[in-house]
Design a protein around this motif. Sequence first.
Motif, PDB file in Angstrom:
ATOM      1  N   ALA A  44       0.824  -1.214   0.000  1.00 45.15           N
ATOM      2  CA  ALA A  44       0.000   0.000   0.000  1.00 45.15           C
ATOM      3  C   ALA A  44       0.860   1.267   0.000  1.00 45.15           C
ATOM      4  CB  ALA A  44      -0.931   0.006   1.207  1.00 45.15           C
ATOM      5  N   ASN A  45       2.185   1.119   0.074  1.00 40.09           N
ATOM      6  CA  ASN A  45       3.117   2.246   0.147  1.00 40.09           C
ATOM      7  C   ASN A  45       2.736   3.214   1.270  1.00 40.09           C
ATOM      8  OD1 ASN A  45       5.451   3.621  -0.623  1.00 40.09           O
ATOM      9  ND2 ASN A  45       4.377   4.909  -2.093  1.00 40.09           N
ATOM     10  N   ASN A  46       2.383   2.636   2.438  1.00 43.97           N
ATOM     11  CA  ASN A  46       1.946   3.470   3.558  1.00 43.97           C
ATOM     12  C   ASN A  46       3.001   3.629   4.647  1.00 43.97           C
ATOM     13  OD1 ASN A  46       1.784   0.882   4.506  1.00 43.97           O
ATOM     14  ND2 ASN A  46      -0.341   0.976   5.151  1.00 43.97           N
ATOM     15  N   LEU A  47       4.252   3.287   4.345  1.00 39.59           N
ATOM     16  CA  LEU A  47       5.332   3.560   5.287  1.00 39.59           C
ATOM     17  C   LEU A  47       5.823   4.985   5.047  1.00 39.59           C
ATOM     18  CD1 LEU A  47       7.394   0.261   4.933  1.00 39.59           C
ATOM     19  CD2 LEU A  47       5.848   0.892   6.797  1.00 39.59           C
ATOM     20  N   HIS A  48       6.036   5.722   6.118  1.00 38.92           N
ATOM     21  CA  HIS A  48       6.586   7.067   5.950  1.00 38.92           C
ATOM     22  C   HIS A  48       8.021   7.097   6.480  1.00 38.92           C
ATOM     23  CE1 HIS A  48       5.921   7.939  10.189  1.00 38.92           C
ATOM     24  NE2 HIS A  48       4.636   7.699  10.053  1.00 38.92           N
ATOM     25  N   LYS A  49       8.662   8.232   6.373  1.00 35.42           N
ATOM     26  CA  LYS A  49      10.090   8.369   6.690  1.00 35.42           C
ATOM     27  C   LYS A  49      10.436   7.862   8.091  1.00 35.42           C
ATOM     28  CE  LYS A  49      14.221  10.000   5.593  1.00 35.42           C
ATOM     29  NZ  LYS A  49      15.033   9.414   4.546  1.00 35.42           N
ATOM     30  N   ALA A  50       9.656   8.222   9.098  1.00 32.13           N
ATOM     31  CA  ALA A  50       9.961   7.772  10.462  1.00 32.13           C
ATOM     32  C   ALA A  50       9.819   6.260  10.588  1.00 32.13           C
ATOM     33  CB  ALA A  50       9.062   8.477  11.476  1.00 32.13           C
ATOM     34  N   HIS A  51       8.849   5.672   9.887  1.00 28.26           N
ATOM     35  CA  HIS A  51       8.702   4.211   9.910  1.00 28.26           C
ATOM     36  C   HIS A  51       9.971   3.538   9.396  1.00 28.26           C
ATOM     37  CE1 HIS A  51       4.073   4.647   9.490  1.00 28.26           C
ATOM     38  NE2 HIS A  51       4.371   4.424  10.761  1.00 28.26           N
ATOM     39  N   VAL A  52      10.457   3.976   8.228  1.00 26.88           N
ATOM     40  CA  VAL A  52      11.611   3.300   7.635  1.00 26.88           C
ATOM     41  C   VAL A  52      12.896   3.609   8.397  1.00 26.88           C
ATOM     42  CG1 VAL A  52      10.551   2.987   5.373  1.00 26.88           C
ATOM     43  CG2 VAL A  52      11.933   5.021   5.793  1.00 26.88           C
ATOM     44  N   GLN A  53      12.974   4.773   9.007  1.00 26.38           N
ATOM     45  CA  GLN A  53      14.140   5.054   9.850  1.00 26.38           C
ATOM     46  C   GLN A  53      14.143   4.126  11.064  1.00 26.38           C
ATOM     47  OE1 GLN A  53      13.630   9.279  10.474  1.00 26.38           O
ATOM     48  NE2 GLN A  53      15.198   9.762   8.945  1.00 26.38           N
ATOM     49  N   TYR A  54      12.969   3.877  11.627  1.00 27.59           N
ATOM     50  CA  TYR A  54      12.856   2.954  12.750  1.00 27.59           C
ATOM     51  C   TYR A  54      13.257   1.546  12.314  1.00 27.59           C
ATOM     52  CZ  TYR A  54      10.973   0.459  16.768  1.00 27.59           C
ATOM     53  OH  TYR A  54      10.844  -0.325  17.880  1.00 27.59           O
ATOM     54  N   LEU A  55      12.724   1.102  11.166  1.00 25.02           N
ATOM     55  CA  LEU A  55      13.046  -0.236  10.668  1.00 25.02           C
ATOM     56  C   LEU A  55      14.536  -0.372  10.374  1.00 25.02           C
ATOM     57  CD1 LEU A  55      10.020  -0.811   8.269  1.00 25.02           C
ATOM     58  CD2 LEU A  55      10.431  -1.940  10.477  1.00 25.02           C
ATOM     59  N   GLU A  56      15.130   0.641   9.769  1.00 26.14           N
ATOM     60  CA  GLU A  56      16.564   0.612   9.482  1.00 26.14           C
ATOM     61  C   GLU A  56      17.363   0.475  10.783  1.00 26.14           C
ATOM     62  OE1 GLU A  56      19.965   3.381   7.356  1.00 26.14           O
ATOM     63  OE2 GLU A  56      18.369   4.340   8.498  1.00 26.14           O
ATOM     64  N   ALA A  57      17.024   1.290  11.776  1.00 24.17           N
ATOM     65  CA  ALA A  57      17.738   1.242  13.055  1.00 24.17           C
ATOM     66  C   ALA A  57      17.619  -0.136  13.689  1.00 24.17           C
ATOM     67  CB  ALA A  57      17.209   2.319  14.003  1.00 24.17           C
ATOM     68  N   ARG A  58      16.422  -0.696  13.675  1.00 21.38           N
ATOM     69  CA  ARG A  58      16.204  -2.016  14.280  1.00 21.38           C
ATOM     70  C   ARG A  58      16.948  -3.117  13.520  1.00 21.38           C
ATOM     71  NH1 ARG A  58      15.851  -4.335  17.434  1.00 21.38           N
ATOM     72  NH2 ARG A  58      13.984  -5.597  17.424  1.00 21.38           N
ATOM     73  N   LEU A  59      16.937  -3.043  12.183  1.00 21.94           N
ATOM     74  CA  LEU A  59      17.650  -4.053  11.402  1.00 21.94           C
ATOM     75  C   LEU A  59      19.158  -3.974  11.634  1.00 21.94           C
ATOM     76  CD1 LEU A  59      15.631  -3.950   8.068  1.00 21.94           C
ATOM     77  CD2 LEU A  59      15.811  -5.886   9.644  1.00 21.94           C
ATOM     78  N   VAL A  60      19.696  -2.777  11.729  1.00 20.34           N
ATOM     79  CA  VAL A  60      21.131  -2.628  12.020  1.00 20.34           C
ATOM     80  C   VAL A  60      21.430  -3.174  13.409  1.00 20.34           C
ATOM     81  CG1 VAL A  60      23.013  -0.975  12.387  1.00 20.34           C
ATOM     82  CG2 VAL A  60      21.511  -0.733  10.401  1.00 20.34           C
ATOM     83  N   GLU A  61      20.573  -2.866  14.384  1.00 21.50           N
ATOM     84  CA  GLU A  61      20.758  -3.398  15.743  1.00 21.50           C
ATOM     85  C   GLU A  61      20.784  -4.926  15.724  1.00 21.50           C
ATOM     86  OE1 GLU A  61      17.557  -1.929  18.156  1.00 21.50           O
ATOM     87  OE2 GLU A  61      18.183   0.152  17.943  1.00 21.50           O
ATOM     88  N   GLU A  62      19.817  -5.527  15.043  1.00 28.63           N
ATOM     89  CA  GLU A  62      19.721  -6.989  14.987  1.00 28.63           C
ATOM     90  C   GLU A  62      20.918  -7.596  14.260  1.00 28.63           C
ATOM     91  OE1 GLU A  62      17.451  -9.116  16.423  1.00 28.63           O
ATOM     92  OE2 GLU A  62      16.741  -7.322  17.465  1.00 28.63           O
TER      93      GLU A  62
END
Length: 102
Positions: free
Chosen positions: A49-67
């Motif tokens: 649905a392309n409903n991710l916004h900038k803060a969502h993907v920044q959060y996901l990026e941070a979490r993926l790097v942490e993991e």
Amino acid sequence: FTGVYLLLGEDEGEPLAYIGEGENLAKRIKSHDIQKDWWTMAILITSTANNLHKAHVQYLEARLVEEARAAARIPLENSTTPSRPSLPEAAQANMEAFLITC
């Protein structure tokens, strides 16, 4: 599409990965194709649905790097671990659920 991506490949015979985010994934991947010559595979994480916004993907990026750093299985080209952006608790829970389904 806005999303998160992982670049995977080898540098000097050793596995290497990079995790990033962008509001236009096609544009980001094209720029990395010019700047980073070691990767051979890209994994894109977005929503249909392309409903991710900038803060969502920044959060996901941070979490993926942490993991990825915690797992320590493949070295990351990322020089820093991005900080998690401020998201409401419900949005954080949604992003954690999103990660589980990836």
